[in-house]
Design an enzyme around this catalytic site. Structure first.
Site, PDB file in Angstrom:
ATOM      1  N   ARG A 147     -51.125 -34.652  24.824  1.00 38.28           N
ATOM      2  CA  ARG A 147     -50.135 -34.172  25.785  1.00 38.28           C
ATOM      3  C   ARG A 147     -48.756 -34.556  25.278  1.00 38.28           C
ATOM      4  O   ARG A 147     -48.538 -35.710  24.895  1.00 38.28           O
ATOM      5  CB  ARG A 147     -50.398 -34.829  27.142  1.00 38.28           C
ATOM      6  CG  ARG A 147     -49.537 -34.299  28.263  1.00 38.28           C
ATOM      7  CD  ARG A 147     -49.714 -35.124  29.545  1.00 38.28           C
ATOM      8  NE  ARG A 147     -48.707 -36.148  29.644  1.00 38.28           N
ATOM      9  CZ  ARG A 147     -48.312 -36.730  30.788  1.00 38.28           C
ATOM     10  NH1 ARG A 147     -48.885 -36.383  31.931  1.00 38.28           N
ATOM     11  NH2 ARG A 147     -47.391 -37.659  30.791  1.00 38.28           N
ATOM     12  N   TYR A 159     -39.576 -37.500  33.412  1.00 42.12           N
ATOM     13  CA  TYR A 159     -40.973 -37.858  33.659  1.00 42.12           C
ATOM     14  C   TYR A 159     -41.755 -37.906  32.342  1.00 42.12           C
ATOM     15  O   TYR A 159     -41.644 -37.019  31.505  1.00 42.12           O
ATOM     16  CB  TYR A 159     -41.664 -36.837  34.594  1.00 42.12           C
ATOM     17  CG  TYR A 159     -43.156 -37.005  34.513  1.00 42.12           C
ATOM     18  CD1 TYR A 159     -43.775 -38.052  35.186  1.00 42.12           C
ATOM     19  CD2 TYR A 159     -43.931 -36.204  33.676  1.00 42.12           C
ATOM     20  CE1 TYR A 159     -45.125 -38.283  35.046  1.00 42.12           C
ATOM     21  CE2 TYR A 159     -45.282 -36.420  33.528  1.00 42.12           C
ATOM     22  CZ  TYR A 159     -45.879 -37.465  34.217  1.00 42.12           C
ATOM     23  OH  TYR A 159     -47.210 -37.705  34.057  1.00 42.12           O
ATOM     24  N   ASP A 210     -47.270 -31.490  30.793  1.00 40.22           N
ATOM     25  CA  ASP A 210     -47.275 -31.711  32.248  1.00 40.22           C
ATOM     26  C   ASP A 210     -45.896 -31.374  32.820  1.00 40.22           C
ATOM     27  O   ASP A 210     -44.908 -32.032  32.489  1.00 40.22           O
ATOM     28  CB  ASP A 210     -47.623 -33.181  32.526  1.00 40.22           C
ATOM     29  CG  ASP A 210     -47.941 -33.443  33.989  1.00 40.22           C
ATOM     30  OD1 ASP A 210     -47.635 -32.576  34.833  1.00 40.22           O
ATOM     31  OD2 ASP A 210     -48.493 -34.525  34.277  1.00 40.22           O
ATOM     32  N   HIS A 212     -45.268 -31.472  36.016  1.00 38.29           N
ATOM     33  CA  HIS A 212     -45.139 -32.432  37.124  1.00 38.29           C
ATOM     34  C   HIS A 212     -44.482 -31.801  38.354  1.00 38.29           C
ATOM     35  O   HIS A 212     -43.567 -32.381  38.950  1.00 38.29           O
ATOM     36  CB  HIS A 212     -44.394 -33.693  36.659  1.00 38.29           C
ATOM     37  CG  HIS A 212     -45.029 -34.952  37.162  1.00 38.29           C
ATOM     38  ND1 HIS A 212     -44.492 -35.688  38.180  1.00 38.29           N
ATOM     39  CD2 HIS A 212     -46.159 -35.589  36.805  1.00 38.29           C
ATOM     40  CE1 HIS A 212     -45.263 -36.737  38.410  1.00 38.29           C
ATOM     41  NE2 HIS A 212     -46.288 -36.699  37.600  1.00 38.29           N
ATOM     42  N   GLU A 236     -49.635 -28.113  32.881  1.00 39.48           N
ATOM     43  CA  GLU A 236     -50.161 -28.838  34.058  1.00 39.48           C
ATOM     44  C   GLU A 236     -49.175 -28.835  35.220  1.00 39.48           C
ATOM     45  O   GLU A 236     -47.966 -28.988  35.007  1.00 39.48           O
ATOM     46  CB  GLU A 236     -50.437 -30.277  33.607  1.00 39.48           C
ATOM     47  CG  GLU A 236     -50.886 -31.226  34.683  1.00 39.48           C
ATOM     48  CD  GLU A 236     -51.283 -32.561  34.071  1.00 39.48           C
ATOM     49  OE1 GLU A 236     -51.774 -32.586  32.911  1.00 39.48           O
ATOM     50  OE2 GLU A 236     -51.104 -33.589  34.742  1.00 39.48           O
ATOM     51  N   GLU A 262     -54.281 -33.184  40.263  1.00 41.25           N
ATOM     52  CA  GLU A 262     -54.313 -34.653  40.312  1.00 41.25           C
ATOM     53  C   GLU A 262     -53.956 -35.192  41.691  1.00 41.25           C
ATOM     54  O   GLU A 262     -54.341 -36.307  42.014  1.00 41.25           O
ATOM     55  CB  GLU A 262     -53.421 -35.265  39.230  1.00 41.25           C
ATOM     56  CG  GLU A 262     -51.947 -35.025  39.414  1.00 41.25           C
ATOM     57  CD  GLU A 262     -51.128 -35.539  38.232  1.00 41.25           C
ATOM     58  OE1 GLU A 262     -51.535 -35.318  37.084  1.00 41.25           O
ATOM     59  OE2 GLU A 262     -50.088 -36.158  38.465  1.00 41.25           O
ATOM     60  N   ARG A 283     -58.062 -30.681  37.964  1.00 42.28           N
ATOM     61  CA  ARG A 283     -57.803 -32.047  37.501  1.00 42.28           C
ATOM     62  C   ARG A 283     -58.025 -33.118  38.569  1.00 42.28           C
ATOM     63  O   ARG A 283     -57.482 -34.210  38.491  1.00 42.28           O
ATOM     64  CB  ARG A 283     -56.365 -32.150  36.957  1.00 42.28           C
ATOM     65  CG  ARG A 283     -56.105 -31.225  35.789  1.00 42.28           C
ATOM     66  CD  ARG A 283     -54.809 -31.567  35.080  1.00 42.28           C
ATOM     67  NE  ARG A 283     -54.904 -32.841  34.430  1.00 42.28           N
ATOM     68  CZ  ARG A 283     -54.359 -33.968  34.877  1.00 42.28           C
ATOM     69  NH1 ARG A 283     -53.653 -33.986  35.975  1.00 42.28           N
ATOM     70  NH2 ARG A 283     -54.511 -35.094  34.204  1.00 42.28           N
ATOM     71  N   GLU A 339     -58.284 -36.807  30.626  1.00 40.94           N
ATOM     72  CA  GLU A 339     -57.067 -37.553  30.263  1.00 40.94           C
ATOM     73  C   GLU A 339     -57.435 -39.020  30.016  1.00 40.94           C
ATOM     74  O   GLU A 339     -58.247 -39.598  30.722  1.00 40.94           O
ATOM     75  CB  GLU A 339     -56.051 -37.463  31.415  1.00 40.94           C
ATOM     76  CG  GLU A 339     -54.736 -38.156  31.113  1.00 40.94           C
ATOM     77  CD  GLU A 339     -53.735 -38.032  32.269  1.00 40.94           C
ATOM     78  OE1 GLU A 339     -54.161 -37.879  33.429  1.00 40.94           O
ATOM     79  OE2 GLU A 339     -52.526 -38.087  31.996  1.00 40.94           O
ATOM     80  N   TRP A 402     -40.737 -35.073  42.271  1.00 41.52           N
ATOM     81  CA  TRP A 402     -40.793 -35.983  41.119  1.00 41.52           C
ATOM     82  C   TRP A 402     -41.970 -35.624  40.244  1.00 41.52           C
ATOM     83  O   TRP A 402     -43.024 -35.289  40.716  1.00 41.52           O
ATOM     84  CB  TRP A 402     -40.939 -37.460  41.550  1.00 41.52           C
ATOM     85  CG  TRP A 402     -41.076 -38.305  40.319  1.00 41.52           C
ATOM     86  CD1 TRP A 402     -40.110 -38.594  39.398  1.00 41.52           C
ATOM     87  CD2 TRP A 402     -42.275 -38.924  39.847  1.00 41.52           C
ATOM     88  NE1 TRP A 402     -40.639 -39.360  38.391  1.00 41.52           N
ATOM     89  CE2 TRP A 402     -41.963 -39.567  38.625  1.00 41.52           C
ATOM     90  CE3 TRP A 402     -43.596 -38.975  40.334  1.00 41.52           C
ATOM     91  CZ2 TRP A 402     -42.912 -40.285  37.874  1.00 41.52           C
ATOM     92  CZ3 TRP A 402     -44.535 -39.677  39.604  1.00 41.52           C
ATOM     93  CH2 TRP A 402     -44.210 -40.329  38.381  1.00 41.52           C
TER      94      TRP A 402
END
Ligand code: EZ4
Ligand code: CO
Length: 402
Positions: A147, A159, A210, A212, A236, A262, A283, A339, A402
Site C-alpha cells: 500500500r 493520513y 487508501d 481514507h 480503498e 474497515e 475489508r 493487511e 479524517w
C-alpha cells in the site's frame, strides 16, 4: 463446558488494547479482541457492566446461540461498541472450541483453502524518493503487495505518513491533533506518485492506495480513472460509506477496483455494496464486525457476488484479532488480501502468538484454538493512556473526514 469467569483486560504496550479472556469450568481459556481505537473504554465498560454478567454459567460450546443472545438481547442493535463487544465474546468462544477439539480454528471452519495468507505492507513517505525506498524495503522482505501513501505538497501532514514508518500509529495524542486537507492538491499529486512506483517496480507488484473516506463520488471517479494506467489492486475507502448508493457513480466511471469496510460493523453496512457488485473487496474485521461468526457470514455473502475479502489489519487491531483473521483468511473460498502492519515488540510480548510471516505470506497458528494469548502480568505493567484519532479540516477550517 460452563463459563465461570470473563476478564476484561485494558493494556497499553505502545498503544491501547482491550482484550476479553473467558474461562470455563474445565480449565479452558479463550481470548477475544475488543479494541476500538480512540474509544477503548466504552467497549471495556460495555463488556464489564452489560455482557460479562450474562456469560457466567452459560455453555461455552454454544457459539451461535450466545451470539444471537447478545445481538438480539441488547435490543439496541449494531454499532461499533456493541459489535466489538460481541466480537470479543465470539472470538474467545471459537478459541475455546478449538482447544476443546484439539484443532486450530481454521480446521473447524472447513480446513485450508490455500497454503498461506498473502499480505500487504505499508510504504509511507512524504516524498516519491522516500516511497521508492520503502517499497523496495517491503519487496526485499518478500511482500507481493504494498500500500502506497504519500505526502501532498502544500499540506503539512497527510493520513498514512508518519515519522516512524514501520509502526504507523494515528492515535497520537490525548486530545485529537488537527490536520489540514485539500482535495485538489491531493488529486493533482497522487497519480504521478503511482506512475513512478510502477516505472520502478514493474507490472507484477500489487499496489494499493487508501483514500481514507476523503472524496465525493465524482472526485473518486476522477482519481480511479487517473490511476487506471497503474493497475491498482484496489482504491480503498474512496468515499464515506454511510451512503452505499454513492458507489454506483464511482463504478460507472472507473475500472480501478474498490475496497471498503474497515469501519463496518455488520452485513447491513455492506449488503447493497455487495448485492450490486459496487465493490471488489470487503475489508471488515473480526473485531469490529461481530467476530468470526458474523464476519464469516459477510464473507459467504460476498462470495456469491464475486466480492473477495481484504481484511483491515492495522496495528490498532491486536494480535488476537490478527490470529483470528488468519484462520478465516486461510479457510474461506473468496480470500483476497490481508493487511499486515507489524505490531511493536512491546505489543508482541504482551500477546504471545504463533502465527508467522514468511516470504510475503502470513501463516495461521497450528496450535489448538487461535494460537494467541495475553500475558496478564506483563499487560498490567502497561496501563491505559488516553489517545484519540486526529481530525481533519479543509484549508478554510471546515471539518472534513479524517
Ligand atoms: O486509519 O485503523 O487501512 N487502514 C486504515 C487504518 C485506520 C486506523 C484507524 O484506527 O485505514 O490506518
Ligand atoms: Co483504511
Amino acid at each position: 463446558m460452563k463459563i465461570t469467569e470473563a476478564r476484561v483486560i485494558v493494556t497499553c504496550p505502545d498503544r491501547n488494547f482491550v482484550t476479553l479472556k473467558i474461562v470455563t469450568d474445565d480449565g479452558l481459556t479463550g481470548v477475544g479482541d475488543a479494541t476500538l481505537n480512540g474509544r477503548e473504554l466504552a467497549v471495556a465498560a460495555y463488556l464489564t457492566d452489560h455482557v460479562v454478567p450474562l456469560l457466567i454459567g452459560r455453555d461455552a460450546a454454544r457459539i451461535e446461540d450466545i451470539w444471537q443472545y447478545l445481538y438480539r438481547g441488547a435490543y439496541w442493535r449494531r454499532g461499533p461498541v456493541t459489535m466489538s463487544a460481541i466480537a470479543a465474546v465470539d472470538t474467545a468462544l471459537w478459541d475455546i472450541k478449538g482447544k476443546a477439539a484439539g484443532m486450530p480454528v481454521y480446521q473447524l471452519l472447513g480446513g485450508r483453502s490455500r497454503e498461506g495468507v498473502t499480505v500487504y505492507g505499508h510504504a509511507n513517505a512524504e516524498t516519491v524518493d522516500g516511497i521508492l525506498e520503502e517499497v523496495a524495503h517491503y519487496t526485499a522482505l518478500g511482500y507481493q503487495a504494498v500500500r502506497v501513501q504519500t505526502g501532498v505538497p502544500g499540506l503539512a501532514s497527510t493520513y498514512g505518513v508518519s515519522a516512524d514508518r514501520m509502526f504507523y500509529e494515528p492515535a497520537d495524542a490525548a486530545l485529537p491533533t488537527e490536520n489540514v486537507w485539500s482535495t485538489p492538491r491531493y488529486l493533482d499529486h497522487v497519480p504521478g506518485v503511482f506512475q513512478r512506483v510502477r516505472e520502478e517496480f514493474g507490472p507484477h507488484l500489487r499496489l494499493l492506495h487508501d483514500v481514507h473516506h476523503r472524496l465525493t463520488p465524482i472526485e473518486a471517479a476522477r482519481l480511479g480513472q487517473s490511476l487506471e494506467p497503474y493497475h491498482l489492486t484496489w482504491m480503498e475507502d474512496p468515499v464515506p460509506a454511510e451512503l452505499q448508493e454513492g458507489f454506483r457513480l464511482i463504478r460507472q466511471h472507473t475500472t480501478t477496483p474498490i475496497a471498503v469496510g474497515e469501519v463496518f460493523n455488520t452485513i447491513w453496512d455492506c449488503k447493497r455494496l455487495i448485492d450490486e457488485q459496487l465493490i471488489d473487496y470487503i475489508r471488515a474485521t473480526v473485531v469490529h464486525a461481530g467476530g468470526i461468526t458474523h464476519l464469516r457470514r459477510i464473507f459467504d455473502y460476498a462470495a456469491i457476488h464475486h466480492v473477495r475479502s481484504g481484511s483491515h489489519g492495522a496495528t490498532d487491531l491486536s494480535p488476537v484479532c490478527m490470529a483470528a483473521a488468519l484462520h478465516l483468511d486461510v479457510s474461506i473460498p473468496n480470500f483476497g488480501l490481508q493487511e499486515y502492519m507489524r505490531h511493536t515488540e512491546a505489543t508482541d510480548a504482551v500477546f504471545p502468538h504463533t502465527y508467522h510471516f514468511a516470504d510475503g505470506y502470513l501463516h495461521p497458528s497450528e496450535e489448538p484454538g487461535l494460537g494467541v494469548d495475553i500475558d496478564e502480568e506483563l499487560a498490567a505493567r502497561h496501563p491505559y493512556r488516553p489517545a484519540q484519532l486526529p481530525i481533519n479540516r479543509l484549508e478554510d477550517g471546515t471539518v472534513h473526514n479524517w
